[in-house]
Design a protein around this motif. Structure first.
Motif, mmCIF file in Angstrom:
data_model
loop_
_atom_site.group_PDB
_atom_site.id
_atom_site.type_symbol
_atom_site.label_atom_id
_atom_site.label_comp_id
_atom_site.label_asym_id
_atom_site.label_seq_id
_atom_site.Cartn_x
_atom_site.Cartn_y
_atom_site.Cartn_z
ATOM 1 N N THR A 269 36.451 61.122 43.127
ATOM 2 C CA THR A 269 36.996 59.887 43.679
ATOM 3 C C THR A 269 36.307 58.649 43.106
ATOM 4 O O THR A 269 36.838 57.543 43.241
ATOM 5 N N LYS B 268 36.959 72.236 47.045
ATOM 6 C CA LYS B 268 38.383 71.928 47.045
ATOM 7 C C LYS B 268 39.142 72.835 48.004
ATOM 8 O O LYS B 268 40.078 72.385 48.699
ATOM 9 N N ALA B 269 38.749 74.096 48.070
ATOM 10 C CA ALA B 269 39.405 75.038 48.983
ATOM 11 C C ALA B 269 39.201 74.635 50.439
ATOM 12 O O ALA B 269 40.016 74.982 51.304
ATOM 13 N N MET B 270 38.122 73.895 50.703
ATOM 14 C CA MET B 270 37.861 73.401 52.062
ATOM 15 C C MET B 270 38.396 71.989 52.262
ATOM 16 O O MET B 270 38.111 71.358 53.284
ATOM 17 N N ASP B 271 39.132 71.475 51.264
ATOM 18 C CA ASP B 271 39.673 70.118 51.319
ATOM 19 C C ASP B 271 38.553 69.077 51.375
ATOM 20 O O ASP B 271 38.630 68.083 52.092
ATOM 21 N N VAL B 272 37.501 69.322 50.602
ATOM 22 C CA VAL B 272 36.371 68.402 50.493
ATOM 23 C C VAL B 272 36.341 67.855 49.065
ATOM 24 O O VAL B 272 36.296 68.619 48.101
ATOM 25 N N ASP B 273 36.383 66.559 48.931
ATOM 26 C CA ASP B 273 36.380 65.912 47.624
ATOM 27 C C ASP B 273 34.974 65.839 47.037
ATOM 28 O O ASP B 273 33.985 66.192 47.700
ATOM 29 N N ARG C 138 32.592 72.137 58.332
ATOM 30 C CA ARG C 138 34.034 72.378 58.364
ATOM 31 C C ARG C 138 34.404 73.316 59.510
ATOM 32 O O ARG C 138 35.411 73.109 60.206
ATOM 33 N N HIS D 286 34.063 64.441 54.340
ATOM 34 C CA HIS D 286 35.171 64.238 53.409
ATOM 35 C C HIS D 286 34.828 64.539 51.956
ATOM 36 O O HIS D 286 35.714 64.838 51.171
ATOM 37 N N ASN E 177 38.608 69.415 39.983
ATOM 38 C CA ASN E 177 39.058 68.401 40.942
ATOM 39 C C ASN E 177 38.580 67.027 40.477
ATOM 40 O O ASN E 177 37.398 66.820 40.234
ATOM 41 N N ASP F 72 34.724 71.561 62.568
ATOM 42 C CA ASP F 72 35.693 70.466 62.503
ATOM 43 C C ASP F 72 34.996 69.108 62.486
ATOM 44 O O ASP F 72 35.508 68.119 63.022
ATOM 45 N N GLN G 239 35.291 56.989 54.179
ATOM 46 C CA GLN G 239 34.974 58.275 53.541
ATOM 47 C C GLN G 239 33.522 58.633 53.846
ATOM 48 O O GLN G 239 32.607 57.846 53.591
#
Length: 351
Positions: A300, A253-258, A219, A226, A297, A222, A189
């Protein structure tokens, strides 16, 4: 929350689940791990300190043992003694260890001041990240790749903190560090870690926005980012911007980032002298931050920057004028739990 309680509860959940008939829906997420930053000297010299870590923590992270100053005594030499020592302690006690930190503007050895130019800087950065992450491949599951990249008071195009890497490589140093870390361990991660993004105030808001700008750029390219780490060095006199934090987490969260909380403590130099009252304010600030994150969210992990007031960085910079000791952490100087520990236990217990 004590580690033995964490383990017992986890076993109880596993046993209960094993007795149930199969169901179609997915299992609930595992409990959130709690951890602490660890001082290498105290780990060796203080039995009560080691006991507190074993009792309460499922995660550890070195305070300074994996920073450049410790790991790179010279350009051609890597020293992993401190990192290896803490990892051995973690392994012996059923814990995991986070990595902190690969790239930071501070705690740099003197020899790095001779690095000049983009090619030399990229070569030095890449060698360091690949070597350090590679040393612990498969054993450290999470790294703070970039630490404190945002300018103190970001304005317009000046939103990144000046440092060796920005001066020589431009803002691309951030992307390069993340890519080199992923090359060294594709399963780890990768986190960008930042402070002063939690409280009410224009400067805190500007820092959140600047950090979002960095994450979006990564992002868009690419790049393998994480998670964002909320350091959580909360200034006790300021309220948490609950709406602002939740909105920030929603953008991630919308960018898939925790998200994770990496260095939680509450700086109490301007809080009341009465210890009970002070502890209540400290617990309240931490609760407000964690709730604002959890509302959007689930983090982790949750880590504090130390576990006991006996060993904390806070008095070095925020000594109280009344002379009373600072109380920023979950356990007091005698290793007794305070309300802050109750708050942490409440959140890490959530499924």
């Amino acid at each position: 929350m004590r580690r033995r309680d964490f383990v017992q509860a986890s076993l109880a959940v596993a046993a209960h689940t094993a007795l149930q008939a199969p169901v179609a829906h997915a299992s609930p997420p595992p409990r959130i791990a709690y951890g602490s930053a660890v001082r290498g000297d105290a780990l060796v010299d203080d039995f009560a300190y080691r006991t507190a870590l074993v009792d309460h923590c499922q995660l550890v992270v070195p305070e300074g043992g994996l920073k450049w100053e410790a790991v790179r005594p010279s350009e051609d030499r890597f020293d992993f003694y401190e990192g290896d020592k803490l990892l051995a302690f973690a392994d012996q006690n059923g814990m995991k260890m986070r990595g902190h930190t690969l790239i930071w503007y501070a705690a740099m050895p003197e020899w790095t001041s001779s690095i000049r130019g983009g090619k030399a800087a990229e070569k030095a950065l890449s060698k360091h990240v690949r070597t350090v992450v590679g040393q612990y491949k498969g054993r450290i599951p999470s790294w703070d790749v970039i630490n404190e990249a945002i300018a103190e008071d970001p304005r317009g195009s000046d939103y990144l903190r000046p440092n060796l890497w920005l001066e020589n490589m431009g803002k691309g140093y951030i992307e390069t560090a993340f890519r080199r870390a992923q090359e060294a361990d594709p399963k780890v991660q990768l986190v960008i870690n930042e402070y002063d993004i939690e409280c009410v105030g224009e400067q805190f808001k500007n820092r959140r926005n600047a950090l979002l700008r960095v994450v979006r750029d990564l992002r868009d390219r690419d790049a393998p980012i994480h998670a964002v780490g909320f350091q959580g060095h909360l200034k006790g006199q300021y309220e948490i911007d609950k709406e602002g934090v939740s909105a920030f987490v929603a953008e991630l969260k919308a960018m898939d980032v925790d998200v994770l909380v990496t260095e939680l403590d509450v700086i109490d130099n301007l809080l009341p002298a009465d210890e009970k009252q002070r502890d209540e304010v400290i617990a309240g600030r931490a609760s407000d931050l964690l709730q604002a994150i959890f509302d959007v969210n689930r983090p982790t992990a949750i880590l504090t920057w130390g576990i006991t007031d006996r060993y904390t960085w806070v008095p070095m910079w925020f000594t109280r004028e009344d002379g009373s000791p600072n109380r920023p952490l979950p356990l007091d100087r005698d290793y007794k739990a305070k309300p802050l520990m109750d708050v942490i236990g409440r959140f890490v217990s959530r499924a």
